[in-house]
Structures are given as structure tokens and as C-alpha cells.
Design an enzyme around this catalytic site. Structure first.
Site, PDB file in Angstrom:
ATOM      1  N   TRP A  74      82.072  68.240 -73.191  1.00  0.00           N
ATOM      2  CA  TRP A  74      83.067  67.171 -73.067  1.00  0.00           C
ATOM      3  C   TRP A  74      84.157  67.565 -72.079  1.00  0.00           C
ATOM      4  O   TRP A  74      84.666  66.726 -71.328  1.00  0.00           O
ATOM      5  CB  TRP A  74      83.689  66.886 -74.447  1.00  0.00           C
ATOM      6  CG  TRP A  74      84.729  65.801 -74.427  1.00  0.00           C
ATOM      7  CD1 TRP A  74      84.533  64.465 -74.629  1.00  0.00           C
ATOM      8  CD2 TRP A  74      86.140  65.959 -74.212  1.00  0.00           C
ATOM      9  NE1 TRP A  74      85.721  63.776 -74.544  1.00  0.00           N
ATOM     10  CE2 TRP A  74      86.724  64.679 -74.288  1.00  0.00           C
ATOM     11  CE3 TRP A  74      86.965  67.051 -73.956  1.00  0.00           C
ATOM     12  CZ2 TRP A  74      88.094  64.473 -74.117  1.00  0.00           C
ATOM     13  CZ3 TRP A  74      88.313  66.845 -73.779  1.00  0.00           C
ATOM     14  CH2 TRP A  74      88.873  65.569 -73.860  1.00  0.00           C
ATOM     15  N   HIS A  75      84.508  68.840 -72.058  1.00  0.00           N
ATOM     16  CA  HIS A  75      85.594  69.292 -71.187  1.00  0.00           C
ATOM     17  C   HIS A  75      85.197  69.350 -69.722  1.00  0.00           C
ATOM     18  O   HIS A  75      86.082  69.330 -68.853  1.00  0.00           O
ATOM     19  CB  HIS A  75      86.099  70.665 -71.643  1.00  0.00           C
ATOM     20  CG  HIS A  75      87.013  70.604 -72.819  1.00  0.00           C
ATOM     21  ND1 HIS A  75      86.567  70.563 -74.115  1.00  0.00           N
ATOM     22  CD2 HIS A  75      88.370  70.571 -72.895  1.00  0.00           C
ATOM     23  CE1 HIS A  75      87.603  70.512 -74.938  1.00  0.00           C
ATOM     24  NE2 HIS A  75      88.698  70.509 -74.226  1.00  0.00           N
ATOM     25  N   GLY A  76      83.940  69.438 -69.411  1.00  0.00           N
ATOM     26  CA  GLY A  76      83.561  69.476 -68.010  1.00  0.00           C
ATOM     27  C   GLY A  76      82.076  69.666 -67.797  1.00  0.00           C
ATOM     28  O   GLY A  76      81.383  70.258 -68.627  1.00  0.00           O
TER      29      GLY A  76
ATOM     30  N   PHE B 124      89.334  65.967 -67.327  1.00  0.00           N
ATOM     31  CA  PHE B 124      88.413  65.769 -68.457  1.00  0.00           C
ATOM     32  C   PHE B 124      88.337  64.307 -68.876  1.00  0.00           C
ATOM     33  O   PHE B 124      87.550  63.969 -69.718  1.00  0.00           O
ATOM     34  CB  PHE B 124      88.851  66.640 -69.652  1.00  0.00           C
ATOM     35  CG  PHE B 124      89.077  68.086 -69.261  1.00  0.00           C
ATOM     36  CD1 PHE B 124      88.178  68.734 -68.450  1.00  0.00           C
ATOM     37  CD2 PHE B 124      90.195  68.761 -69.693  1.00  0.00           C
ATOM     38  CE1 PHE B 124      88.365  70.050 -68.076  1.00  0.00           C
ATOM     39  CE2 PHE B 124      90.404  70.089 -69.342  1.00  0.00           C
ATOM     40  CZ  PHE B 124      89.492  70.722 -68.534  1.00  0.00           C
TER      41      PHE B 124
END
Length: 464
Positions: free
Chosen positions: A318-320, A464
Site C-alpha cells: 500500500w505504501h509504494g 502513497f
């Protein structure tokens, strides 16, 4: 547009706040929706249509879920989630998965597209999914007003960097709310505190971090690597928690109560506790909409560990769209599982050591998170823990530090929760006092001065 910009502080916010106070409550949602779309379009003029498309999809799915019966409700829910994730996947992960597939088969099977990442797409996509899932479960009614759904998904205080708000937590406030001056005052105060955390502390430490990472890795010594690691640990906290404070403060100024997103995470006594205190809205989202539906911890230990691995894998992703984020997520998942296996029993018997253990593990994880790739992160870690492998490399500390940065380093350490030990009587005297008001005016002045005089003003969680 970002909260810590002159345009937002001196033009956008005053106009929107005063305008919202002057209009009738009945048209406040329309006004705030228009303001939110303008806020997003300021930086994403073309991609604003993508957000509008997402709003239309989820509004229609909500209406369909309200009218459908039996298996058709599952069909509409699955279709809605699939569409939401398809949009997110295309814009954020197409290149990532294309490279993986092409590398696996040693052929250019999937073209790697250079797609511009819409700001905040992960946040508003998760909110949209929250809406249709809540409607499906019966936790809330489907809204008959597309304006209300649109305002929920696009509300500018938490549109581009959260906190992730669940529809069931805010739907009544969207329908009807009142604004009182006590909340407005508290909102302004919270916003100023968040702004100062971002502009004064996070930016000062961020410049130090970026300077060290800009050096050739061969010139980075043990001391510089550790300073970069610690500085980034504080930078990302004050960056993101500062933005969350601003979002919560803005919500109060417009009559909304947005739930807390941080609770002194660096005082946690375990990694599991850290994730209950850090980015609370994301952890809560994954727990409610993924971990529990997968079975949570109700289907035996092995299944629990598998569920945790899935959740932390997706948390990292989800963060990258990069393996370094996936490794970072699994790294946290590993320690969460180790704690469940038995480490927690040991940690509960100790006093200060659990806090130091958690901070150390988190700090090392942030090195992998910050580095441009996994290899760079590992090279920094080698310099931190095996300094004898790189003798004769000595950067002057003043090449990346100055007295201003050192001062804010000290402020950052104090601000992670060390002031919680102040007696409640003293804290009560400080809250809403004339001294606090003067302090807020002072840090607001310093923050605006810093914004006006300094071009360095990044925001980590925009990506993000």
C-alpha cells in the site's frame, strides 16, 4: 496544494473558512464539495476526473446494494471492490507488476507504462471501499445524495494523506452538523501545532536526511548513517502526524470530528502495539476489512500467522510499488509474529527495555523504507552495524548538520511523548491559557516565515 504552502494558508483556507461560516447550513455540503474539488484540481487538474469517476462508481454501487437482495448484493459488492482496486492497481502498480512478470519470463510480455500517480489515490480508494462494505454489512445506510458521498470521498482536509475515515464514523456529521466557536478555536490550535511539527521540525530533519542520502554511498560513514536513520525516524513521524493534526484541526473548523491517527507510537512496548498507535486509521482499516474477514486469530495459530503475513505484505505494498516497501511490511510482520509466538511474554515482564527494543526495530525498518531501493538500504545498514568494513571514511558532521537542525532534533526527541510525564495540574493550566495562545501565535509566525523563506517543503505521504 499542500497545507504547508503560502497559497493554502493565506488564500485558500481563509476564503473557504469564512465562506462556509457565512452560508446557510443547507448548502454547506455543496460549498465544501466544490472547495474540495478545487483543492484537488489545483495540483491534479486532469486527474480530478478520475476521483469524480470513483465517486460515481461507488455511489451507484451503494444504491444498487441498497435495492438488491440475496446473492446480487455480493455480486454488486465484488464488482465495486474490483473496480476500485482496478483503478488503484492501474495507476499505482501497473509498472511494478509488469516489471516482475517480464523479469520472470525474460521477455517484454507486458508494456511498462509511465503513468502519473494521482495524489492520494490510496487514501480515497480505501475510503470508497469502506463506504460500500459498510453499506453491504448494514453498518450504515446507502446515501441517497451523491453530494454526500462525494463530500465523504473528496473532503479536502483528509483527501490526499488521510486519516482514512470510515463512512459509518462520519455519515451523520455529513448529513447534519453544527459549528461552535469552541470547536473552531480547538481546530485552529490543533492545526497550528500540526503545521509547526511539519514545517519546523520535520523539514529541518528532512533536509539533514536528504543531504546524507545525496552523498555517494562510498563516502557515508557509520556516524552519518546513524544520524540519517534517526533523523528520518523523527522526520516521518512529525511529517505524517503533523499532517494528521492539521487534518483533524481543519475538520473541527468545519464541524467534523475526525478520529485520531497517532498515539505516541515511539513509546510502544512492542511492534504489535506500535501498529495500534501508528497510522491508526490504516491499521484499523486493514484489521476491519481484511484481517477479521480472513479469520483474524479465530482459526488457530498457523492461520493467524498467515493472516498477519498477508496484512503486512499488503500494508507494505500500500505504501509504494517497490519491493523495498514489501520487505519493510514483511519485516514488521515477522516481529509481530515473533511477539505472538512468545516474545510478548518476556517484554511484559520488563520495564524500559521493551520501548528501546521497539524503537530500535522501527528505526531499522525506516532505513529500508527511506532508501531509494533495497540495495541502498542494506548498504546503509552495513555502515551502521559494521563500521570496521569501511575504514578511512569520515564525513565532517557539519556537512549535513547545523545548530538549527540540532535544536529541532532535541525538540523532536522531547515531542515523541516525553512531556506526558508533566503533572495534569500543570497541563490543565497550560491548556487554553493566554500563554498557550501566545505560544501558538509565535509558532504560527515562525512556520509562515519558514514557508516564505525556504523552498524545501516536501511531504512524504503524498507519494502513497
Amino acid at each position: 496544494m499542500v497545507f504547508s504552502s503560502a497559497v493554502f494558508l493565506l488564500l485558500y483556507l481563509p476564503i473557504v473558512f469564512i465562506g462556509n461560516m457565512l452560508i446557510k447550513n443547507e448548502i454547506s455540503n455543496y460549498f465544501l464539495l466544490a472547495a474540495s474539488i478545487l483543492f484537488y484540481a489545483w495540483g491534479e487538474p486532469k486527474l480530478v476526473f478520475l476521483m469524480i469517476f470513483s465517486i460515481l462508481i461507488n455511489y451507484c454501487v451503494g444504491v444498487a446494494l441498497d435495492k438488491a437482495k440475496g446473492k446480487w448484493r455480493k455480486v454488486f459488492l465484488a464488482l465495486g471492490i474490483l473496480l476500485d482496486l482496478s483503478i488503484l492497481g492501474y495507476y499505482k502498480y501497473e509498472a511494478f507488476f509488469a516489471r516482475i512478470v517480464n523479469k520472470m519470463f525474460h521477455a517484454q510480455l507486458i508494456p511498462v507504462l509511465n503513468i502519473a500517480l494521482p495524489i492520494g489515490i490510496s487514501f480515497f480508494t480505501f475510503q470508497a471501499i469502506s463506504y460500500i462494505v459498510d453499506v453491504y454489512r448494514g453498518d450504515t445506510e446507502a446515501s441517497k445524495s451523491i453530494v454526500n458521498v462525494a463530500l465523504y470521498i473528496s473532503f479536502f482536509p483528509q483527501l490526499i494523506a488521510g486519516p482514512i475515515v470510515k463512512y459509518k464514523d462520519i455519515n451523520e456529521q455529513i448529513k447534519k452538523r453544527s459549528i461552535n466557536w469552541i470547536d473552531v478555536s480547538d481546530g485552529f490550535k490543533r492545526f497550528i501545532y500540526g503545521l509547526s511539527k511539519k514545517v519546523l521540525i520535520s523539514n529541518a530533519l528532512g533536509l539533514c536526511v536528504d543531504t546524507i542520502y545525496s552523498f555517494k554511498i562510498e563516502t557515508v560513514d557509520c556516524r552519518a548513517a546513524w544520524i540519517a536513520a534517526l533523523a528520518y525516524t523523527f522526520q516521518i513521524y512529525y511529517d505524517f502526524s503533523g499532517y494528521s493534526d492539521m487534518a483533524i484541526g481543519l475538520g473541527k473548523m468545519f464541524g467534523f470530528t475526525i478520529l485520531e491517527n497517532f498515539n505516541y507510537p515511539y513509546l510502544s512496548r512492542s511492534i504489535s502495539e506500535f501498529w495500534r498507535r501508528w497510522h491508526i486509521s490504516l491499521g484499523s482499516w486493514f484489521r476491519e476489512y481484511l484481517y477479521i474477514p480472513l479469520g483474524g486469530n479465530k482459526k488457530g495459530k498457523v492461520r493467524t500467522y498467515i493472516n498477519l503475513i498477508i496484512v503486512f505484505f499488503l500494508t507494505g505494498l500500500w505504501h509504494g510499488a517497490d519491493m523495498s516497501f514489501v520487505i519493510w511490511g514483511l519485516y514488521h510482520g515477522f516481529f509481530s509474529i515473533i511477539e505472538r509466538i512468545g516474545l510478548n511474554k518476556i517484554l511484559k515482564k520488563l520495564k524500559v527495555l521493551p520501548v528501546l527494543y521497539t524503537f530500535f526495530i522501527v528505526n531499522i525498518g525506516w532505513v529500508l523504507f527511506r532508501a531509494k531501493d533495497t540495495i541502498t538500504g542494506l548498504r546503509f545498514l552495513i555502515r551502521m552495524f559494521l563500521p570496521w568494513r569501511h575504514p578511512g571514511v569520515y564525513l565532517s558532521v557539519w556537512e549535513y548538520l547545523d545548530y538549527r537542525t540540532l535544536f529541532f532534533f532535541g525538540c523532536a526527541i522531547i515531542g515523541i511523548g516525553l512531556l506526558k510525564g508533566i503533572p495534569e495540574k500543570i497541563r490543565n493550566k497550560w491548556n487554553n491559557s493566554v500563554i498557550e495562545a501566545l505560544y501558538c501565535i509565535g509558532i504560527l509566525f515562525l512556520s509562515i516565515s519558514s514557508i516564505a523563506s525556504d523552498t524545501y517543503n516536501p511531504f512524504i505521504y503524498f507519494q502513497f
